[in-house]
Write a protein that holds these residues in place. Structure first.
Motif, mmCIF file in Angstrom:
data_model
loop_
_atom_site.group_PDB
_atom_site.id
_atom_site.type_symbol
_atom_site.label_atom_id
_atom_site.label_comp_id
_atom_site.label_asym_id
_atom_site.label_seq_id
_atom_site.Cartn_x
_atom_site.Cartn_y
_atom_site.Cartn_z
ATOM 1 N N SER A 1 35.196 35.673 41.680
ATOM 2 C CA SER A 1 35.783 34.773 42.660
ATOM 3 C C SER A 1 35.434 33.311 42.362
ATOM 4 O O SER A 1 36.288 32.412 42.453
ATOM 5 C CB SER A 1 35.263 35.197 44.039
ATOM 6 O OG SER A 1 35.414 34.169 44.954
ATOM 7 N N THR A 2 34.194 33.076 41.935
ATOM 8 C CA THR A 2 33.739 31.710 41.635
ATOM 9 C C THR A 2 34.519 31.104 40.465
ATOM 10 O O THR A 2 34.833 29.914 40.461
ATOM 11 C CB THR A 2 32.223 31.732 41.282
ATOM 12 O OG1 THR A 2 31.520 32.351 42.357
ATOM 13 C CG2 THR A 2 31.680 30.342 41.040
ATOM 14 N N ALA B 1 37.876 29.875 41.581
ATOM 15 C CA ALA B 1 37.860 28.873 42.672
ATOM 16 C C ALA B 1 38.271 27.481 42.172
ATOM 17 O O ALA B 1 37.994 27.109 41.030
ATOM 18 C CB ALA B 1 36.460 28.820 43.285
ATOM 19 N N LYS B 2 38.906 26.715 43.069
ATOM 20 C CA LYS B 2 39.453 25.398 42.701
ATOM 21 C C LYS B 2 38.426 24.467 42.047
ATOM 22 O O LYS B 2 38.673 23.902 40.991
ATOM 23 C CB LYS B 2 39.995 24.693 43.952
ATOM 24 C CG LYS B 2 41.312 25.216 44.441
ATOM 25 C CD LYS B 2 41.784 24.317 45.581
ATOM 26 C CE LYS B 2 43.046 24.853 46.207
ATOM 27 N NZ LYS B 2 43.517 24.042 47.314
ATOM 28 N N ALA C 1 29.187 32.625 48.719
ATOM 29 C CA ALA C 1 29.476 31.208 48.904
ATOM 30 C C ALA C 1 28.420 30.551 49.796
ATOM 31 O O ALA C 1 28.061 29.400 49.627
ATOM 32 C CB ALA C 1 30.868 31.040 49.516
ATOM 33 N N GLU D 1 42.059 37.791 47.407
ATOM 34 C CA GLU D 1 42.149 36.326 47.244
ATOM 35 C C GLU D 1 43.551 35.863 46.830
ATOM 36 O O GLU D 1 43.730 34.670 46.557
ATOM 37 C CB GLU D 1 41.126 35.872 46.208
ATOM 38 C CG GLU D 1 39.710 36.169 46.643
ATOM 39 C CD GLU D 1 38.678 35.423 45.828
ATOM 40 O OE1 GLU D 1 38.964 35.063 44.675
ATOM 41 O OE2 GLU D 1 37.575 35.218 46.360
#
Ligand code: GAL
Length: 409
Positions: free
Chosen positions: A318-319, A322-323, A15, A109
């Motif tokens: 994870s990306t 992500a929101k 990130a 997460e």
């Protein structure tokens, strides 16, 4: 615990901008205008982590792309990540030990708490371990209608499937193809199961597509579905295109009046600058019942011996969840996000309808989640034959369908 913290720090590092940028080849079959715009958002989000998305688009849709993806993975030439529909398409690859286990990143997460409906995550789970990162809920149950085509034919835009069928003669008289449909097997098979939910209802659909009940497949409810499909077959007779987005384009340009297609069609209307409600109309559940199936797309990560690749794979997983990625990607794709805690104020009318249905809980799984790829392939073969010409009667097709369901797994 140590591994969890190393994954978490890999993601945090991602990130903040990775120290070592890693190239990750990502294969997918998103090549239409709307799909390409959507996938560009995923690439942008991954590149922002300091890594590099190497785009491996494979043209020709899932039916063409999946065997290529699978043979690369089994043949020792794996990509960094690949799209599949989550559910059972990657089951054999996971069972062969070829795919990366994402459980640690998912647990770190809290995916089980944020992914809604949780069946999306269950579709990624085999023997308690998580093997994919879901990116969207795509729903198949939509009828897309050209408002201009109906205006030209002098009939009101239909409110449901039966009104649409009744409008077909007027449309034909005005030189308009009533129903657009491409010639790929998955398109006719998909349209058939949309008709099945709309015409036979969820109970009969569940008996056939989930319980694999051959009697229900041979029964009176499904006889109505085959009769409706035979009518639809006449309406699409002049729709001489191959790809789904070419069929959508017939609707966008008013050459055809409607198309039964998943929510990804919405991405094409958006790219063409058309506005839901003004230029086109969308009827979820073919206007007969407000139900959506919650299958979708997910990314899987073939195992790699290179720790840098593995680290980048975790960052990408994870990306994707992500929101911000969820909002940017799904607004372009026309699909729904996999989490309820994102701001979709920019959703158009059709997407809002989808979100409402999702919130009402009127959802069903996708056949990719309930049946093996082999069974789905057999249904596709039958549908190809049935939709191609009027040679096969509705009754014969139903008998063959019931046989397939009888031996389905
Ligand atoms: C589906 C995929 C959708 C989609 C469609 C047409 O398999 O899940 O995201 O865009 O194919 O390419």
């Amino acid at each position: 615990m140590k591994r969890i913290s190393s994954i978490v720090s890999a993601i945090a590092l991602g990130a903040a901008g990775a120290a070592n940028a890693t190239d990750l080849e990502v294969t997918h079959w998103w090549t239409s205008g709307g799909e390409a715009a959507a996938v560009a958002e995923l690439a942008k989000a991954f590149d922002a982590t300091g890594n590099h998305w190497v785009d491996g688009a494979i043209a020709g849709s899932g039916g063409v792309a999946r065997p290529i993806m699978i043979s690369r993975i089994t043949g020792g030439d794996p990509m960094g990540a690949t799209q599949f529909n989550h559910g059972r398409q990657a089951e054999e690859l996971v069972e062969a030990g070829l795919m990366q286990d994402l459980t640690e990143v998912a647990e770190a997460e809290g995916w089980r708490d944020i992914i809604k409906p949780v069946s999306l995550l269950d579709g990624c789970t085999i023997d308690g371990k998580i093997y994919c990162a879901p990116v969207n809920i795509h729903s198949w149950q939509w009828l897309w209608l050209s408002n201009a085509a109906f205006e030209k034919a002098g009939v009101p835009v239909p409110k449901d499937w039966y009104e649409f069928v009744a409008a077909a003669p007027a449309l034909e008289e005005a030189g308009i193809i009533p129903l657009a449909m491409g010639n790929q097997a998955w398109q006719s098979s998909g349209a058939f199961q949309v008709l099945a939910i709309a015409v036979a209802g969820t109970e009969a659909w569940t008996k056939v597509y989930i319980d694999k009940d051959a009697d229900a497949a041979a029964g009176p409810e499904f006889a109505k579905v085959f009769a409706a499909a035979a009518e639809a077959r006449k309406m699409r007779a002049k729709s001489n295109v191959q790809d789904w987005n070419q069929a959508t384009n017939l609707v966008i340009t008013g050459q055809a009046a409607g198309q039964i297609m998943g929510d990804w069609a919405q991405g094409e209307f958006a790219v063409a600058g058309q506005v839901a409600g003004k230029d086109y109309t969308c009827l979820p559940g073919l206007g007969l019942n407000d139900i959506i199936s919650t299958g979708g797309d997910a990314f899987y990560f073939p195992k790699s011996d290179d720790p840098e690749i593995t680290k980048a794979q975790m960052v990408l997983a994870s990306t994707l969840v992500a929101k911000d990625t969820q909002v940017a990607f799904n607004l372009k794709k026309g699909s729904l996000p996999i989490r309820g805690d994102v701001d979709l104020a920019a959703a158009n009318d059709c997407m809002k309808k989808g979100l409402e249905i999702l919130a009402s809980g009127n959802i069903l799984p996708d056949p990719n989640q309930t049946m093996s790829p082999d069974t789905n392939g057999q249904i596709e073969d039958l549908m190809t034959q049935f939709w191609a010409s009027e040679d096969m009667s509705a009754e014969d097709a139903q008998a063959k369908f019931a046989e397939i369901i009888g031996s389905a797994d």
